[in-house]
Write a protein that holds these residues in place. Structure first.
Motif, short mmCIF file in Angstrom:
data_model
loop_
_atom_site.label_atom_id
_atom_site.label_comp_id
_atom_site.label_asym_id
_atom_site.label_seq_id
_atom_site.Cartn_x
_atom_site.Cartn_y
_atom_site.Cartn_z
N LEU A 46 5.76 63.70 -50.39
CA LEU A 46 6.00 63.18 -49.05
C LEU A 46 6.76 64.18 -48.19
N ASP A 47 6.49 64.11 -46.91
CA ASP A 47 7.14 65.02 -45.96
C ASP A 47 8.23 64.26 -45.21
N ARG A 48 9.44 64.82 -45.20
CA ARG A 48 10.52 64.20 -44.42
C ARG A 48 10.22 64.37 -42.93
N SER A 49 10.21 63.24 -42.19
CA SER A 49 9.89 63.30 -40.77
C SER A 49 11.09 62.96 -39.88
N GLY A 50 12.28 62.87 -40.47
CA GLY A 50 13.48 62.55 -39.71
C GLY A 50 13.75 61.07 -39.68
N SER A 51 14.97 60.71 -39.34
CA SER A 51 15.39 59.31 -39.25
C SER A 51 15.19 58.57 -40.57
N THR A 52 15.38 59.28 -41.67
CA THR A 52 15.23 58.73 -43.03
C THR A 52 13.82 58.24 -43.30
N ASN A 53 12.85 58.79 -42.57
CA ASN A 53 11.45 58.42 -42.75
C ASN A 53 10.70 59.53 -43.48
N PHE A 54 9.59 59.14 -44.09
CA PHE A 54 8.68 60.08 -44.73
C PHE A 54 7.29 59.84 -44.15
N THR A 55 6.47 60.89 -44.21
CA THR A 55 5.06 60.74 -43.86
C THR A 55 4.21 61.21 -45.03
N ALA A 56 3.02 60.64 -45.14
CA ALA A 56 2.13 60.99 -46.23
C ALA A 56 1.51 62.36 -45.98
N THR A 57 1.26 63.09 -47.05
CA THR A 57 0.60 64.39 -46.99
C THR A 57 -0.51 64.41 -48.04
N GLN A 58 -1.25 65.51 -48.04
CA GLN A 58 -2.28 65.66 -49.06
C GLN A 58 -1.66 65.71 -50.45
N ASP A 59 -0.46 66.28 -50.53
CA ASP A 59 0.20 66.37 -51.84
C ASP A 59 0.67 65.02 -52.35
N SER A 60 1.07 64.11 -51.44
CA SER A 60 1.54 62.79 -51.88
C SER A 60 0.40 61.84 -52.16
N GLY A 61 -0.74 62.07 -51.51
CA GLY A 61 -1.84 61.11 -51.57
C GLY A 61 -1.65 60.04 -50.50
N ALA A 62 -2.69 59.32 -50.21
CA ALA A 62 -2.64 58.28 -49.17
C ALA A 62 -1.76 57.13 -49.61
N ALA A 63 -1.13 56.49 -48.62
CA ALA A 63 -0.29 55.32 -48.91
C ALA A 63 -1.15 54.16 -49.39
N MET A 64 -0.67 53.47 -50.41
CA MET A 64 -1.38 52.31 -50.96
C MET A 64 -0.56 51.06 -50.65
N ALA A 65 -1.09 50.23 -49.75
CA ALA A 65 -0.37 49.04 -49.30
C ALA A 65 -0.45 47.93 -50.34
N GLY A 66 0.61 47.15 -50.42
CA GLY A 66 0.65 46.00 -51.33
C GLY A 66 1.87 45.16 -51.01
N VAL A 67 2.32 44.44 -52.01
CA VAL A 67 3.48 43.57 -51.83
C VAL A 67 4.44 43.76 -53.00
N ALA A 68 5.61 43.17 -52.87
CA ALA A 68 6.62 43.26 -53.93
C ALA A 68 6.10 42.65 -55.22
N LYS A 69 6.61 43.15 -56.32
CA LYS A 69 6.25 42.69 -57.67
C LYS A 69 4.80 42.98 -58.01
N ASP A 70 4.22 44.00 -57.37
CA ASP A 70 2.83 44.34 -57.64
C ASP A 70 2.71 45.85 -57.77
N GLY A 71 2.10 46.30 -58.85
CA GLY A 71 1.81 47.71 -59.02
C GLY A 71 3.02 48.61 -59.07
N GLY A 72 4.15 48.11 -59.58
CA GLY A 72 5.33 48.95 -59.72
C GLY A 72 6.09 49.19 -58.44
N ARG A 73 5.77 48.43 -57.39
CA ARG A 73 6.47 48.64 -56.12
C ARG A 73 7.89 48.11 -56.14
N GLY A 74 8.21 47.21 -57.05
CA GLY A 74 9.56 46.69 -57.15
C GLY A 74 9.74 45.38 -56.42
#
Length: 538
Positions: A460-488
């Motif tokens: 992930l690339d730090r984009s400021g304001s404690t935010n990150f943006t997705a890159t080719q190295d991180s892979g695309a963001a995978m949306a989901g919900v809590a308690k699913d797929g290791g998201r916590g």
């Protein structure tokens, strides 16, 4: 050679300066919510091949002599170790326990969906009711249909479902909970076994209260004039527009001396269900029978346990008034086998919505929703207990009305309707459901907070304001919900602190400082050697 050693020292100075900058940035963000510290990985630069003595190594090849050309920063890694969780007083402060990220959208030029990802969960509702962070980035979530309760398939900005209304002549923004008309009432009472029969009728002793009912009596506080039955219990029920109406059930014992075919030791109580006369929206409004909803008889055995109930409701095809015994027929049953009444709520003589069917439960019901026997109407009951309607396949609840030798009282009552409600506060549970809590004591799930994960969060690339943006190295963001797929999981009223360890950073600072000093010493020493060489030439 001195030039080369000076160059090597310079690479060390540059690398350790970068390391010190990383340490400084970590310490600067020691109190930043959701900050993830970084560390520096050094790597050697290319090496120069020198001449060989001709000796061979164990594999038979000639050993090569190489000399290093210095050091460089190979990588600055983000450490995603969780930070400490800190409790707060704000319900929309959110923290993640796990590997997930919140998704936020920058509305300035960003399309729908998350444009940035963060662990910093300090969110607030802005003036447009969007849940945003300090930079007005909108938190993403799955909307929940307020009618069906279904969760939407795609993410959207989390926004409270407000309405713009006029309050006291001023515009206001409110989130409301729709009213629900009452459809069931449960009332469990104890009726004093020793109570006296206060309403009597020699011909129809089990419906004497109905015969005495009259709401047109002047200066009367009850439908029975100055007299009151042995006991009454009231509960507020609601029409479909959220208006409250006091439903009262009146109870009075029936003397066994006036009955035929009564079971020895059994006791019988007549009851009458009524609303305030002004709440009647039917043609009975303004008449003596206004507010009448239901009548019946309760039967208790010699142990004081409810063993039978006859229930009657008004027959709309009978033109005579509601106080006429012939205007009543055995009640219909609800899906749960409970007797029910049909009533039209009103205000000042005008009906409020459609007629409502309300079931009422004293502790027994019919499993097959049928009447086994009994007369068609109270007019044919007379004094004979055997003519009362009897429930088929009667079932007794754990909570049931009784007739013990103790003062009459209501032990439990509840109804399922409610009026309009206005949002008081919200909460977020560990699955990320944003729930609104309303003034009518109702709670309603409005959104489920979206959570994201990546194949390689280190990309992930730090984009400021404690935010990150997705890159080719991180892979695309995978949306989901809590308690699913290791998201916590998500914790409300909580923030995740910075994961910077000050003791470790101070140790790194000292090592970095010493490394920097050592490399500057290499440069100064190489300079001294070079000066010595030049002086030899002179």
């Amino acid at each position: 050679m001195s030039f080369s050693s000076m160059y090597v020292g310079a690479t060390g100075v540059v690398a350790h300066n970068a390391s010190m900058q990383v340490v400084a940035n970590n310490l600067a963000n020691v109190s930043t919510t959701g900050y993830k510290r970084a560390d520096v990985q050094f790597g050697t630069l290319m090496s120069q091949q020198l001449g060989t003595s001709g000796s061979q190594n164990q594999s038979g090849s000639y050993a090569m002599s190489q000399i290093g050309k210095g050091v460089g920063v190979s990588e600055i890694r983000t450490i995603f170790k969780p930070g400490a969780l800190e409790n707060t007083d704000t319900s929309t402060d959110l923290a993640i326990s796990g590997q997930g990220f919140f998704g936020v959208r920058n509305v300035n030029g960003a399309t729908a969906g998350a444009s940035n990802y963060t662990r910093a969960g300090a969110f607030r509702f802005n003036n447009e009711a969007y849940l945003v962070n300090a930079h007005d980035y909108r938190l993403q979530g799955y909307a929940i249909d307020r009618e069906t309760g279904e969760v939407a398939a795609g993410v959207s900005d989390i926004q409270l479902p407000y309405e713009d209304v006029i309050v006291d002549g001023e515009p206001a923004r409110l989130v409301r909970s729709e009213p629900l008309a009452t459809s069931s009432v449960e009332m469990v009472t104890n009726l004093n076994h020793s109570a006296a029969d206060l309403f009597t009728d020699s011909n129809n002793p089990m419906f004497s209260m109905l015969q005495a009912y009259n709401t047109t009596q002047s200066n009367a506080s009850t439908p029975f004039g100055g007299d009151l039955p042995e006991y009454s219990s009231s509960i507020t029920v609601y029409d479909e527009e959220g208006g409250g109406h006091e439903m009262t059930v009146y109870f009075d014992p029936v003397s066994a001396n006036n009955l035929s075919n009564a079971v020895p030791g059994y006791s019988y109580w007549e009851y009458l269900v009524a609303m305030p006369s002004e709440s009647d929206g039917s043609s009975a409004y303004g008449t003596s029978s206004a507010g009448l909803a239901g009548v019946g008889v309760l039967t208790f055995n010699d142990q004081g346990i409810l063993v039978g109930q006859a229930a009657y409701s008004l027959d709309p095809t009978v033109a005579s008034g509601g106080t006429s015994l012939g205007a009543w027929t055995p009640s219909t049953f609800s899906e749960d086998g409970l007797p029910q009444v049909t009533y039209t709520f009103g205000s000042n003589g005008g009906a409020v919505g459609q007629s409502r069917t309300i079931s009422y439960d004293f502790g027994i019901n019919s499993d097959n929703s049928t009447w086994l026997s009994g007369a068609g109407s109270p007019a044919s009951v007379g004094t004979d207990v055997g003519n009362l309607a009897q429930m088929g396949e009667m079932n007794r609840d754990a909570r049931v009305s009784t007739s013990y030798d103790s003062p009459s009282s209501t032990m439990y009552h509840i109804q399922n309707g409610y009026s309009w409600g206005y949002l008081r506060n919200v909460s977020v549970d560990d699955e990320g459901f944003l729930t609104g809590h309303f003034s009518n004591n109702q709670s309603e799930a409005l959104y489920q907070v979206a959570m994201y994960r990546f194949n390689s969060p280190w990309g992930l690339d730090r984009s400021g304001s404690t935010n990150f943006t997705a890159t080719q190295d991180s892979g695309a963001a995978m949306a989901g919900v809590a308690k699913d797929g290791g998201r916590g999981t998500i914790s409300g009223n909580t923030l995740e602190g910075s994961n910077v360890d000050m003791a470790q950073e101070f140790a790194n600072m000292i090592l970095t400082q010493r490394g920097f000093q050592a490399n500057t010493k290499v440069i100064s020493t190489s300079d001294s050697m070079l000066n010595t060489l030049i002086s030899v030439k002179r």
